[in-house]
Scaffold this active site. Structure first.
Site, PDB file in Angstrom:
ATOM      1  N   ALA A 135       0.841  -1.198   0.000  1.00  0.00           N
ATOM      2  CA  ALA A 135       0.000   0.000   0.000  1.00  0.00           C
ATOM      3  C   ALA A 135       0.871   1.241   0.000  1.00  0.00           C
ATOM      4  O   ALA A 135       2.070   1.187   0.298  1.00  0.00           O
ATOM      5  CB  ALA A 135      -0.917   0.017   1.222  1.00  0.00           C
ATOM      6  N   ASN A 136       0.285   2.358  -0.352  1.00  0.00           N
ATOM      7  CA  ASN A 136       0.893   3.673  -0.186  1.00  0.00           C
ATOM      8  C   ASN A 136       0.371   4.322   1.085  1.00  0.00           C
ATOM      9  O   ASN A 136      -0.736   4.007   1.543  1.00  0.00           O
ATOM     10  CB  ASN A 136       0.566   4.567  -1.385  1.00  0.00           C
ATOM     11  N   ARG A 137       1.130   5.245   1.639  1.00  0.00           N
ATOM     12  CA  ARG A 137       0.679   5.978   2.821  1.00  0.00           C
ATOM     13  C   ARG A 137      -0.352   7.020   2.392  1.00  0.00           C
ATOM     14  O   ARG A 137      -0.046   7.931   1.639  1.00  0.00           O
ATOM     15  CB  ARG A 137       1.849   6.688   3.497  1.00  0.00           C
TER      16      ARG A 137
ATOM     17  N   VAL B  14      -2.557   5.589  -5.349  1.00  0.00           N
ATOM     18  CA  VAL B  14      -2.695   4.246  -5.914  1.00  0.00           C
ATOM     19  C   VAL B  14      -1.335   3.552  -5.922  1.00  0.00           C
ATOM     20  O   VAL B  14      -0.334   4.130  -6.363  1.00  0.00           O
ATOM     21  CB  VAL B  14      -3.255   4.325  -7.348  1.00  0.00           C
TER      22      VAL B  14
END
Length: 409
Positions: free
Chosen positions: A209-211, A276
Site C-alpha cells: 500500500a501507499n501511505r 494508488v
C-alpha cells in the site's frame, strides 16, 4: 432560475397528464431543456407527438427500445438531468418508487437516479387518502423526494371532490425554481473523486500500500458537494466518515478502483487524489505465507493500471477536466510538470511529502497541505493551508474553468 437547466419530465398515466404539456411549455419559456419520459398509461391521455413537439426533443417511452438504450439509456436519462419532475405522479408510480420496482422505463429511470426529484401527485381523493398511499408518500419524503400538491378541488370524476388535484403548471415551476435555487455553482455537474490508498494483496494477510489517510480526497469530495455538484467518491480503505451528500464507492485494489471509476463515467470533472499503489504482487498467495526459518520467498511484482492516464487519454467520454495529484520528495515542481504532460491530465496538484516539507506532522495523514498548482501555463505555489481550505480553493478554480453550464443538444 430555469435558464440552461436540464429537466427530465416523467408523465404518469392520469387525466392530469394534459397539464404536463403546459408544464413543458412553461419550462421552455424560461430557457430550460426538457426531456420527456411517458409511461404506457400516460399515452392513453396525451401523445408522444404532442410532448415531443413542445419539448423539441425525442420522447422516451420504452425500456427495451434498442436504439434509445444504446444512444441514451435509462441511467443516462436520469443522471444527465439537473432535476427530475414526475407530473402527474400517480399512486402506481409512487408505489413503485417507494418499493424500488423498475418494470418500465419511467420506474427504471427513477430507480437509477441520483438527482433531485419533485413529485406532483394526482389521483382520486380516496386513493390519496388510502393508508398505502400515505405510507408510500411518507417513505418517499424520508428518502428526500420533494412534493408539490396535491391541491383540493373537483375531480374529473363526476361528483368527486377533495385533495388529489395535480398542482397547476406555474405552481410546479415555482417549486422547481425553489429546489434549483438551493444549488451552488456546480449544480448540474458530475464530479468524480478518488481518495485514500489501495491495498494490493500479497496473501490473505499481507498487502502492498501507499501511505494515505484519504483526508485530502474526502475534503475535495465534500467541497464539491457543498458547491452543488453530484459527487461520486471512489475510495480505497480509510477510517474516515463518508462525506455528506456524496455517492460512495468503496474499493480495495487499483484494479477495483479503475473499474469503479469507469463505471461512474460520464463526469464533468475527474479528480484523482488517491495514492494508488504502482505495483502489485504478480502472484497472490492463496494461503498465508509462513516463516520457516529460511530466507523469505521472492516477491515478484507487476505494474498496476495507471488510472489517471487511462482516463486522461480516453478518446470518448473524457471528462472536461482531469486533475491529478503528485506526491514527491524532491524536485517537486519539475517532476510534477513532467507527470502532467506524460499522463495527459489538465492540472496537477503537487506536494512535498518528504520529512523536509515543513508541514507539522507531515502531509501524509496530517490535516495541513502545501501544494503547487500546475497547468500547461505554469506553476503556482499555494501557501500552507488546511486540507479543507485546499479543497475549497481547488473547487473555486474548477468553477471558474468550467463556466456556465451548457445544454447538450
Amino acid at each position: 432560475m430555469l435558464a440552461n437547466k436540464r429537466l427530465l419530465l416523467i408523465i404518469g398515466g392520469g387525466i392530469a397528464a394534459y397539464k404536463s404539456l403546459d408544464l413543458i411549455r412553461r419550462c421552455k419559456e424560461r430557457g430550460a431543456s426538457v426531456r420527456v419520459v411517458m409511461t404506457g398509461a400516460a399515452q392513453h391521455f396525451v401523445t408522444p407527438l404532442a410532448a415531443g413537439a413542445l419539448s423539441h426533443d425525442h420522447v422516451f417511452t420504452e425500456l427495451f427500445d434498442r436504439e434509445a438504450e444504446q444512444d441514451i439509456g435509462h441511467v443516462r436519462l436520469s443522471r444527465e438531468a439537473d432535476l427530475i419532475i414526475v407530473a402527474p405522479a400517480t399512486a402506481d408510480l409512487m408505489a413503485k418508487m417507494a418499493h424500488g420496482l423498475a418494470d418500465d422505463l419511467a420506474s427504471a429511470v427513477l430507480l437509477a437516479n441520483t438527482r433531485p426529484v419533485l413529485l406532483a401527485p394526482a389521483m382520486n381523493p380516496a386513493m390519496w387518502a388510502n393508508p398505502a398511499t400515505r405510507r408510500n408518500a411518507a417513505q418517499l419524503a424520508a428518502d428526500g423526494v420533494a412534493f408539490v400538491g396535491p391541491n383540493a378541488g373537483a375531480m374529473a370524476e363526476r361528483g368527486e371532490d377533495g385533495a388529489g388535484r395535480m398542482a397547476e403548471p406555474l405552481e410546479i415551476v415555482a417549486a422547481m425554481e425553489r429546489m434549483l435555487a438551493a444549488g451552488g455553482p456546480l449544480t448540474g455537474r458530475h464530479v468524480l473523486v478518488t481518495s485514500g490508498p489501495t491495498h494490493e494483496p500479497i496473501d490473505p494477510v499481507r498487502y502492498i500500500a501507499n501511505r494515505s489517510s484519504g483526508k485530502q480526497g474526502h475534503a475535495i469530495a465534500a467541497a464539491a458537494a457543498r458547491a452543488g455538484a453530484r459527487v461520486t467518491l471512489v475510495s480505497g480503505p480509510v477510517t474516515l466518515p463518508d462525506p455528506p451528500d456524496v455517492d460512495m464507492r468503496r474499493v480495495e485494489s487499483a484494479r477495483d478502483m479503475l473499474a469503479a471509476v469507469e463505471a461512474a463515467l460520464p463526469a464533468d470533472v475527474a479528480i484523482f487524489a488517491a495514492a494508488v499503489a504502482d505495483w502489485r504482487a504478480a502472484d497472490e498467495a492463496p494461503e498465508k505465507m509462513k516463516k520457516d526459518g529460511n530466507a523469505p520467498p521472492p516477491l515478484a511484482l507487476t505494474e498496476n493500471p495507471d488510472i489517471l492516464a487511462t482516463i486522461a487519454h480516453r478518446t470518448g467520454g473524457r471528462p472536461r477536466l482531469v486533475i491529478g495529484f503528485a506526491a514527491e520528495t524532491q524536485n517537486v515542481v519539475a517532476y510534477a510538470q513532467a507527470k502532467r504532460a506524460r499522463k495527459g491530465c489538465d492540472w496537477i496538484l503537487a506536494n512535498d511529502v518528504s520529512a523536509q516539507s515543513g508541514i507539522p506532522g507531515g502531509v501524509m495523514g496530517g490535516d495541513t497541505n502545501e501544494v503547487h498548482f500546475l497547468t500547461a501555463e505554469g506553476a503556482e505555489a499555494w501557501p500552507p493551508a488546511s486540507k479543507t481550505e485546499v479543497a475549497e480553493q481547488l473547487i473555486a478554480r474548477i468553477v471558474a474553468a468550467l463556466g456556465p453550464l451548457e445544454i447538450q443538444s
